[in-house]
Scaffold this active site. Structure first.
Site, PDB file in Angstrom:
ATOM      1  N   SER A 158     -16.345  99.770  -2.725  1.00  0.00           N
ATOM      2  CA  SER A 158     -16.937  99.219  -3.951  1.00  0.00           C
ATOM      3  C   SER A 158     -16.031  99.398  -5.156  1.00  0.00           C
ATOM      4  CB  SER A 158     -18.261  99.912  -4.267  1.00  0.00           C
ATOM      5  OG  SER A 158     -19.165  99.756  -3.217  1.00  0.00           O
ATOM      6  N   HIS A 207     -18.503  93.535  -3.080  1.00  0.00           N
ATOM      7  CA  HIS A 207     -17.737  93.411  -1.837  1.00  0.00           C
ATOM      8  C   HIS A 207     -17.472  91.927  -1.603  1.00  0.00           C
ATOM      9  CE1 HIS A 207     -18.099  97.540  -0.145  1.00  0.00           C
ATOM     10  NE2 HIS A 207     -19.113  97.594  -0.977  1.00  0.00           N
ATOM     11  N   HIS A 247     -22.577  97.883   5.518  1.00  0.00           N
ATOM     12  CA  HIS A 247     -23.191  99.208   5.530  1.00  0.00           C
ATOM     13  C   HIS A 247     -24.458  99.203   6.384  1.00  0.00           C
ATOM     14  CE1 HIS A 247     -21.011  98.662   1.719  1.00  0.00           C
ATOM     15  NE2 HIS A 247     -20.749  99.951   1.770  1.00  0.00           N
ATOM     16  N   TYR A 302     -27.229 100.437   5.464  1.00  0.00           N
ATOM     17  CA  TYR A 302     -28.395 100.141   4.609  1.00  0.00           C
ATOM     18  C   TYR A 302     -28.638  98.648   4.433  1.00  0.00           C
ATOM     19  CZ  TYR A 302     -25.048  99.443   0.734  1.00  0.00           C
ATOM     20  OH  TYR A 302     -24.022  98.999  -0.048  1.00  0.00           O
ATOM     21  N   GLU A 303     -27.654  97.823   4.760  1.00  0.00           N
ATOM     22  CA  GLU A 303     -27.845  96.376   4.659  1.00  0.00           C
ATOM     23  C   GLU A 303     -28.654  95.833   5.838  1.00  0.00           C
ATOM     24  OE1 GLU A 303     -24.224  94.141   3.033  1.00  0.00           O
ATOM     25  OE2 GLU A 303     -23.347  96.022   3.726  1.00  0.00           O
ATOM     26  N   ALA A 346     -16.288 104.384  -2.633  1.00  0.00           N
ATOM     27  CA  ALA A 346     -16.824 104.954  -3.859  1.00  0.00           C
ATOM     28  C   ALA A 346     -17.774 106.065  -3.443  1.00  0.00           C
ATOM     29  CB  ALA A 346     -17.575 103.878  -4.633  1.00  0.00           C
ATOM     30  N   MET A 358     -22.288 106.224   1.311  1.00  0.00           N
ATOM     31  CA  MET A 358     -23.099 105.478   2.288  1.00  0.00           C
ATOM     32  C   MET A 358     -22.236 104.699   3.279  1.00  0.00           C
ATOM     33  SD  MET A 358     -25.788 103.967  -0.523  1.00  0.00           S
ATOM     34  CE  MET A 358     -26.381 105.000  -1.883  1.00  0.00           C
ATOM     35  N   SER A 359     -21.017 105.159   3.510  1.00  0.00           N
ATOM     36  CA  SER A 359     -20.122 104.397   4.397  1.00  0.00           C
ATOM     37  C   SER A 359     -19.181 105.338   5.150  1.00  0.00           C
ATOM     38  CB  SER A 359     -19.305 103.399   3.562  1.00  0.00           C
ATOM     39  OG  SER A 359     -18.379 104.070   2.721  1.00  0.00           O
ATOM     40  N   ASN A 382     -18.981 108.476  -9.847  1.00  0.00           N
ATOM     41  CA  ASN A 382     -20.024 109.097 -10.670  1.00  0.00           C
ATOM     42  C   ASN A 382     -20.236 110.508 -10.164  1.00  0.00           C
ATOM     43  OD1 ASN A 382     -21.279 107.306  -8.351  1.00  0.00           O
ATOM     44  ND2 ASN A 382     -22.645 109.047  -8.640  1.00  0.00           N
ATOM     45  N   HIS A 421     -25.356 101.267 -10.050  1.00  0.00           N
ATOM     46  CA  HIS A 421     -24.281 100.579  -9.328  1.00  0.00           C
ATOM     47  C   HIS A 421     -23.236 100.060 -10.314  1.00  0.00           C
ATOM     48  CE1 HIS A 421     -22.340  98.611  -5.999  1.00  0.00           C
ATOM     49  NE2 HIS A 421     -22.427  97.431  -6.581  1.00  0.00           N
TER      50      HIS A 421
END
Ligand code: HPA
Length: 278
Positions: free
Chosen positions: A31, A62, A84, A86-87, A114, A212-213, A236, A248
């Site tokens: 990201s 992306h 990902h 989560y998608e 990220a 998350m990846s 962050n 985001h």
């Protein structure tokens, strides 16, 4: 339904048909870090949708294409964007681009992402070499019947993140006057960001970063014997460390802010990784 190996082989051949280059290093840009792919020489840009069986990216930030091109003198295959868990993709789909890299003859990958910073020595915008990970995504891309053509049933994960590559990255960062931390990455499902209590738990179990990846990609790469360098951009500080909400947009903005130093590091590390493969 064809098996993953055949699908990966078909996808790899279709990618290689679109370029005369034969990259031996694969990159994944996370990201806000996708800009590097726009700077490659002799680019062949292949939307994920045009690669057979390839998953399409739905995340904002992306672009969703594979770019084959030259970073300086080094031919590379770059995933500009990734998919990902989560998608809604399966662990196998998330790892599929690594399978395609493997069938393309790629033996080294550089993964970027990220991440939220848990270690309070980090600051927003810090770059961190991943030394190890904790897979908390609750599943694994190797679950299910094993295909020995990819690799063994029970791959070793002791040296998942190549010590040699980390040393090279540290050396090059030093030459560039950049500070490069090292840390442990905790991979969570998402897509909600963590609660402060979850971040506290992650710190206690030894995580420096959260995202998350990446973990599935590393597992699939190691299954195939592909060596891994992984770099997080702390976009962050993780939830509860600073008294402010996460967004985001902040993630994307920080990615953009570190872009030039991040790209300089990649450019410096790539020829080192290339040479070490000879
Ligand atoms: N948590 C999880 N994933 C992330 C974060 C975070 O704070 N920042 C960027 N990706």
């Amino acid at each position: 339904m064809e098996d993953q190996f055949t699908l990966a082989e078909t996808a790899a051949q279709s990618v290689l048909q679109r370029t005369g280059l034969r990259p031996r290093i694969g990159l994944v840009l996370g990201s806000g870090l996708g800009g590097f792919a726009d700077s490659l020489g002799e680019p062949a840009r292949i939307p994920f949708a045009e690669i057979p069986a390839f998953p399409r990216s739905t995340a904002i930030g992306h672009a969703g294409q594979m770019v084959i091109g030259k970073a300086g003198a080094v031919p590379v295959a770059v995933m500009q964007g990734r998919v990902h868990l989560y998608e809604g993709y399966s662990p196998q789909q998330v790892a599929f681009p690594m399978r395609v890299f493997g069938r393309m003859g790629i033996r080294a990958v550089i993964l970027t992402n990220a991440a939220g910073g848990i270690n309070v020595n980090y600051q927003q915008g810090a770059l961190v070499l991943i030394r190890d990970h904790i897979n908390l995504q609750g599943t694994n891309p190797l679950a299910g019947p094993n295909d020995d053509r990819f690799g063994v049933r029970f791959p070793d994960m002791t040296h998942a993140y190549s010590k040699d590559y980390r040393a090279m990255a540290q050396e090059e960062a030093g030459k560039l006057g950049m500070r490069l931390h090292e840390g442990v990455y905790a991979a969570l499902l998402g897509p909600s960001y963590e609660t402060p209590a979850e971040i506290n738990y992650l710190r206690i179990i030894g995580a420096d970063l959260v995202g998350m990846s990446t973990a599935f990609e590393v597992i699939a790469a190691r299954n195939m014997g592909i060596k891994v360098l992984a770099i997080s951009c702390v976009t962050n500080m993780a939830a509860g460390i600073l008294d402010q909400p996460l967004s985001h947009q902040e993630v994307m903005e920080t990615g953009e802010r570190v872009r030039s130093s991040f790209e300089a590091l990649l450019r410096a590390v790539l020829p080192r990784v290339e040479r070490s493969q000879l």
